[in-house]
Every structure is written in C-alpha cells, then in structure tokens.
Design a protein around this motif. Structure first.
Motif, PDB file in Angstrom:
ATOM      1  N   LYS A 116     -16.185  32.695  13.265  1.00  0.00           N
ATOM      2  CA  LYS A 116     -14.931  32.638  14.034  1.00  0.00           C
ATOM      3  C   LYS A 116     -13.913  33.641  13.481  1.00  0.00           C
ATOM      4  O   LYS A 116     -13.223  34.312  14.230  1.00  0.00           O
ATOM      5  CB  LYS A 116     -14.346  31.211  14.009  1.00  0.00           C
ATOM      6  N   ARG A 117     -13.868  33.764  12.153  1.00  0.00           N
ATOM      7  CA  ARG A 117     -12.927  34.722  11.551  1.00  0.00           C
ATOM      8  C   ARG A 117     -13.320  36.162  11.901  1.00  0.00           C
ATOM      9  O   ARG A 117     -12.460  37.003  12.178  1.00  0.00           O
ATOM     10  CB  ARG A 117     -12.865  34.530  10.024  1.00  0.00           C
ATOM     11  N   MET A 118     -14.623  36.443  11.878  1.00  0.00           N
ATOM     12  CA  MET A 118     -15.087  37.788  12.261  1.00  0.00           C
ATOM     13  C   MET A 118     -14.747  38.077  13.720  1.00  0.00           C
ATOM     14  O   MET A 118     -14.334  39.180  14.069  1.00  0.00           O
ATOM     15  CB  MET A 118     -16.607  37.908  12.074  1.00  0.00           C
ATOM     16  N   HIS A 119     -14.921  37.072  14.574  1.00  0.00           N
ATOM     17  CA  HIS A 119     -14.635  37.246  15.998  1.00  0.00           C
ATOM     18  C   HIS A 119     -13.159  37.570  16.212  1.00  0.00           C
ATOM     19  O   HIS A 119     -12.801  38.422  17.037  1.00  0.00           O
ATOM     20  CB  HIS A 119     -15.019  35.977  16.779  1.00  0.00           C
ATOM     21  N   GLU A 120     -12.295  36.923  15.446  1.00  0.00           N
ATOM     22  CA  GLU A 120     -10.858  37.192  15.560  1.00  0.00           C
ATOM     23  C   GLU A 120     -10.562  38.652  15.206  1.00  0.00           C
ATOM     24  O   GLU A 120      -9.794  39.332  15.895  1.00  0.00           O
ATOM     25  CB  GLU A 120     -10.079  36.250  14.633  1.00  0.00           C
ATOM     26  N   ALA A 121     -11.205  39.148  14.139  1.00  0.00           N
ATOM     27  CA  ALA A 121     -11.020  40.555  13.738  1.00  0.00           C
ATOM     28  C   ALA A 121     -11.573  41.493  14.817  1.00  0.00           C
ATOM     29  O   ALA A 121     -10.970  42.525  15.130  1.00  0.00           O
ATOM     30  CB  ALA A 121     -11.718  40.813  12.400  1.00  0.00           C
ATOM     31  N   LEU A 122     -12.707  41.125  15.395  1.00  0.00           N
ATOM     32  CA  LEU A 122     -13.366  41.946  16.417  1.00  0.00           C
ATOM     33  C   LEU A 122     -12.484  42.129  17.653  1.00  0.00           C
ATOM     34  O   LEU A 122     -12.446  43.207  18.245  1.00  0.00           O
ATOM     35  CB  LEU A 122     -14.691  41.272  16.817  1.00  0.00           C
ATOM     36  N   MET A 123     -11.771  41.095  18.046  1.00  0.00           N
ATOM     37  CA  MET A 123     -11.015  41.108  19.308  1.00  0.00           C
ATOM     38  C   MET A 123      -9.536  41.478  19.141  1.00  0.00           C
ATOM     39  O   MET A 123      -8.797  41.513  20.115  1.00  0.00           O
ATOM     40  CB  MET A 123     -11.101  39.722  19.990  1.00  0.00           C
ATOM     41  N   GLN A 124      -9.121  41.747  17.919  1.00  0.00           N
ATOM     42  CA  GLN A 124      -7.706  42.010  17.618  1.00  0.00           C
ATOM     43  C   GLN A 124      -7.165  43.208  18.409  1.00  0.00           C
ATOM     44  O   GLN A 124      -7.592  44.338  18.183  1.00  0.00           O
ATOM     45  CB  GLN A 124      -7.592  42.306  16.113  1.00  0.00           C
ATOM     46  N   GLY A 125      -6.255  42.962  19.335  1.00  0.00           N
ATOM     47  CA  GLY A 125      -5.548  44.046  20.025  1.00  0.00           C
ATOM     48  C   GLY A 125      -6.383  44.885  20.966  1.00  0.00           C
ATOM     49  O   GLY A 125      -5.998  45.999  21.316  1.00  0.00           O
ATOM     50  N   VAL A 126      -7.572  44.391  21.388  1.00  0.00           N
ATOM     51  CA  VAL A 126      -8.406  45.160  22.314  1.00  0.00           C
ATOM     52  C   VAL A 126      -8.694  44.318  23.566  1.00  0.00           C
ATOM     53  O   VAL A 126      -8.244  43.184  23.672  1.00  0.00           O
ATOM     54  CB  VAL A 126      -9.740  45.606  21.647  1.00  0.00           C
ATOM     55  N   ARG A 127      -9.478  44.908  24.493  1.00  0.00           N
ATOM     56  CA  ARG A 127      -9.906  44.168  25.685  1.00  0.00           C
ATOM     57  C   ARG A 127     -10.385  42.783  25.279  1.00  0.00           C
ATOM     58  O   ARG A 127     -11.200  42.655  24.376  1.00  0.00           O
ATOM     59  CB  ARG A 127     -11.139  44.879  26.265  1.00  0.00           C
ATOM     60  N   GLY A 128      -9.923  41.766  25.928  1.00  0.00           N
ATOM     61  CA  GLY A 128     -10.398  40.421  25.585  1.00  0.00           C
ATOM     62  C   GLY A 128      -9.565  39.730  24.525  1.00  0.00           C
ATOM     63  O   GLY A 128      -9.872  38.610  24.139  1.00  0.00           O
ATOM     64  N   ASP A 129      -8.493  40.385  24.039  1.00  0.00           N
ATOM     65  CA  ASP A 129      -7.717  39.718  22.982  1.00  0.00           C
ATOM     66  C   ASP A 129      -6.875  38.559  23.542  1.00  0.00           C
ATOM     67  O   ASP A 129      -6.299  37.789  22.794  1.00  0.00           O
ATOM     68  CB  ASP A 129      -6.856  40.702  22.184  1.00  0.00           C
ATOM     69  N   SER A 130      -6.861  38.418  24.871  1.00  0.00           N
ATOM     70  CA  SER A 130      -6.157  37.268  25.471  1.00  0.00           C
ATOM     71  C   SER A 130      -7.118  36.093  25.677  1.00  0.00           C
ATOM     72  O   SER A 130      -6.736  35.040  26.169  1.00  0.00           O
ATOM     73  CB  SER A 130      -5.559  37.673  26.818  1.00  0.00           C
ATOM     74  N   LYS A 131      -8.403  36.313  25.312  1.00  0.00           N
ATOM     75  CA  LYS A 131      -9.417  35.276  25.571  1.00  0.00           C
ATOM     76  C   LYS A 131      -9.719  34.460  24.324  1.00  0.00           C
ATOM     77  O   LYS A 131     -10.862  34.354  23.893  1.00  0.00           O
ATOM     78  CB  LYS A 131     -10.683  35.916  26.147  1.00  0.00           C
ATOM     79  N   ASP A 132      -8.663  33.946  23.719  1.00  0.00           N
ATOM     80  CA  ASP A 132      -8.789  32.984  22.623  1.00  0.00           C
ATOM     81  C   ASP A 132      -9.639  33.492  21.456  1.00  0.00           C
ATOM     82  O   ASP A 132     -10.601  32.828  21.042  1.00  0.00           O
ATOM     83  CB  ASP A 132      -9.384  31.683  23.191  1.00  0.00           C
ATOM     84  N   PRO A 133      -9.305  34.674  20.890  1.00  0.00           N
ATOM     85  CA  PRO A 133     -10.109  35.203  19.784  1.00  0.00           C
ATOM     86  C   PRO A 133     -10.159  34.239  18.603  1.00  0.00           C
ATOM     87  O   PRO A 133      -9.156  33.598  18.287  1.00  0.00           O
ATOM     88  CB  PRO A 133      -9.408  36.490  19.377  1.00  0.00           C
TER      89      PRO A 133
END
Length: 363
Positions: A116-133
């Motif tokens: 979950k922590r890696m996923h948060e880093a992956l989605m930070q400020g990019v496409r999909g960052d509004s989808k509950d990173p």
C-alpha cells in the motif's frame, strides 16, 4: 457480468509435469544472473540505468510514451513538453516505489502494508492520483474498453469482501515455500492482477512485485530482475495468457508463458549486465588516462548513475568541487567519452550524454 471468484492459494489444480522442461532452465538462468550480480561491486551505481529502463517499459505497457532518454533529459534539465511531463513523472514514481519497496524489506518482510505504501508513492501527483492511492479499493470496478459498463466488461474483479479475503490468502502464500519458486512467482503475479486490489496502477504494482518477491525469497541478492522488457514486447500474449486463467480456470499456458519470459529475459539481463561491467572497466581507464584526476572514480560513478546530465547535476551527484567540473567535462568530451546532447544557450545549461551506456541499456 458477475465479479470473479479467485482460486485459493496454493493452487490445488496445477499439473506440475507441464512445466518440468521450463522450470529447470528458468532456475538455472536466474541463478546464473544472480551469480553475476554478486560480482558487481556497486549494483546501485552500475545497474541504475536498468532500473530506469524497467520503469519506462512497465509504464509503457499502461500507455505512457516517454522514452528512457526523455526521462533522463528531464531529470537533467527539468524541461519537457507538457504532454510528456505526466508520463515522465509516472516513470520516476515507478522507480521511487521500487526503491522504497527494497528499502522497507531491509527492515521487515514484504506485506500488504508495504505494498500500500509503494502504491501511494507510485500514484503521487500523476494520472490516477485521485483514485485513493495507498488504499485497497472500496468499490466494485471492472475492466473494459472505453464506454463499456459492468454488464459488457471484459473482466470484473472480485467483490470487496472476496477481494480482502483473497488478499490475505495471497499475502500468506508469499511466505509459503511452494514446490518451485519461479512457478510460485508466476502465480503470485497473476493472482495479484486478478484480485485487482487498487482502483488504478494494478499492472505496474504487480510488475514491481516481481523483483521484490525474488529478493524476498533470497533468490537474487538485489531486486534487479526485471521482466517488463519481455512483457511489453509480448503485450497481447501477456494479457491473453492472464485472461485464459479467468476465462477457463486453466493456469498452464500462463505459467509456461511466464517461465519462458524469465528464461528470455534472464539471458538478456546477463548479456546487458556483462556489457555494463565491461564498459565500466574500459571507461575507468579512459577517464584515468585522459584526466589524470584524483576524482576519476567519482566522475565514472556519476556517469553510470545519470548518463544524461548537466554540469550542475554532475557536480551534485559526483561531489566533485565546482572548480574541477568544467575541466573534467571538457576533457571527457574531447576524448569522446561523452557527447554533447544539447548545447547550452543563455541560462539553459549544456546537456551531456554517455551514449555507450545508453546503447547497451536500449538494446
């Protein structure tokens, strides 16, 4: 279409005899690659460009367009056309998430929390960052072409209660020793994609987990066994083999596809790593002989960590005093160790490229 009900792990339906021809070969090649990795004195330096290339190719499977050179040029100069910036940040985030996963595993084993922590880093400020990173999905989702709905979707992942149960089962299976670790990896990757636990970024997260699982099982000394090159080149076969599991319940073609990917990619990884080691030794002599500088090793390492750079990046990465940087870079250009990728103008710095390394990584 009803939400899919994943099988419990470990699978009881596997016909191990179907993979014997590939299992031995895949394990031999991975062991050979790991032996080579153990001879690399500083894998963080030497293999840094391979990590960036993995991030580029894994993101490309999901539709990004940025190339390795464009990512490195952006890191050198922080300038890129607007349509590329988002793609470049997705690639950079992928690399950050992979490194974060490796660093966290030095303290605690791979787990759903670290994912979950890696996923948060992956989605930070990019496409999909509004989808509950950083959180597992709390709503039903589905996979289909644009404009499709859940009724005519290509695939509907498990419902939330089933998804959570399947995730805990999947996490438990990571810590089990199955009959063959590479077959286990094939199952772990596919099951993660089938569970589809996030609203976005599942494909990239699943591919980040490939080297991390091998590292977790101590099959490789560093989590640098990347498969996205093969998966990107065989994208439709990759998706078809995964789809066959959910369409027919048969895992055979998927596992054979995955083991074959490991064999082909291990061969390529071995070749590239050998070429990088050889280039490192060659250029070490070239820099020492042409610059006669006490900073030649710092200079060399900096070229491998960031093969496209400005003098400002170079100074920061290498920790070489500013007074020596210009002379060193001029000497390396004169001796054809470096090329000038973009001539500086006004406040815009000159961008240098270490082409021989880029050619190995791109081949």
């Amino acid at each position: 279409m009803k939400p899919y009900q994943p099988e419990e792990l470990p699978l009881k339906t596997i016909e191990w005899g179907q993979f014997i021809d590939l299992m031995g070969k895949a394990n031999r090649y991975v062991a050979r690659y790991d032996g080579l990795l153990q001879s690399v004195i500083n894998p963080d330096v030497l293999l840094a460009p391979l990590r960036t290339q993995e991030a580029v190719l894994s993101s490309k499977i999901e539709g990004t367009q940025a190339t390795l050179e464009e990512v490195l040029e952006f890191e050198a100069d922080e300038k890129a056309s607007d349509h590329l910036k988002g793609d470049i940040w997705e690639v950079i985030n992928y690399r950050v998430a992979l490194k974060q996963g490796r660093d966290s595993m030095k303290e605690r084993p791979l787990s759903l929390n670290s994912i979950k922590r890696m996923h948060e880093a992956l989605m930070q400020g990019v496409r999909g960052d509004s989808k509950d990173p950083g959180n597992f999905r709390r709503i039903q989702n589905y996979i289909g072409s644009p404009g499709s709905n859940i009724e005519n979707a290509r695939f509907v992942p498990p419902s939330i209660p089933v998804m959570l149960e399947a995730l805990y089962n999947w996490e438990k299976y990571i810590h089990v020793d199955d009959k063959d670790v590479l077959v286990q990896l094939a199952i772990i990757h596919a099951q993660f994609e089938i569970i589809h636990p996030f609203l976005d970024g599942n494909g990239r997260m699943g591919r980040i987990l490939i080297p991390l699982f091998l590292y977790h099982k101590e099959i490789i000394q560093e989590p640098v066994f990347y498969l996205s090159d093969y998966l990107e080149s065989n994208r439709s076969d990759y998706y078809d083999a995964l789809k066959e599991i959910t369409d027919s319940g048969s895992w055979t073609n998927w596992i054979r596809f995955f083991l074959n990917a490991i064999i082909v990619q291990a061969e390529k990884n071995i070749r590239k790593t050998r070429e990088i080691i050889s280039l490192y030794e060659t250029v070490k002599l070239e820099i020492a002989n042409s610059t006669h500088s006490q900073f030649s090793i710092q200079c060399l390492d900096s070229l491998f960590v960031q093969p496209i750079f400005s003098s400002r990046n170079f100074e920061k990465n290498s920790q070489i005093p500013r007074s020596s940087v210009a002379r060193l870079l001029n000497t390396l250009v004169e001796n054809k160790v470096l090329d000038i990728a973009q001539k500086g103008a006004g406040r815009r710095p000159t961008i240098y490229a270490f082409r021989r390394l880029l050619n190995i990584v791109n081949n």
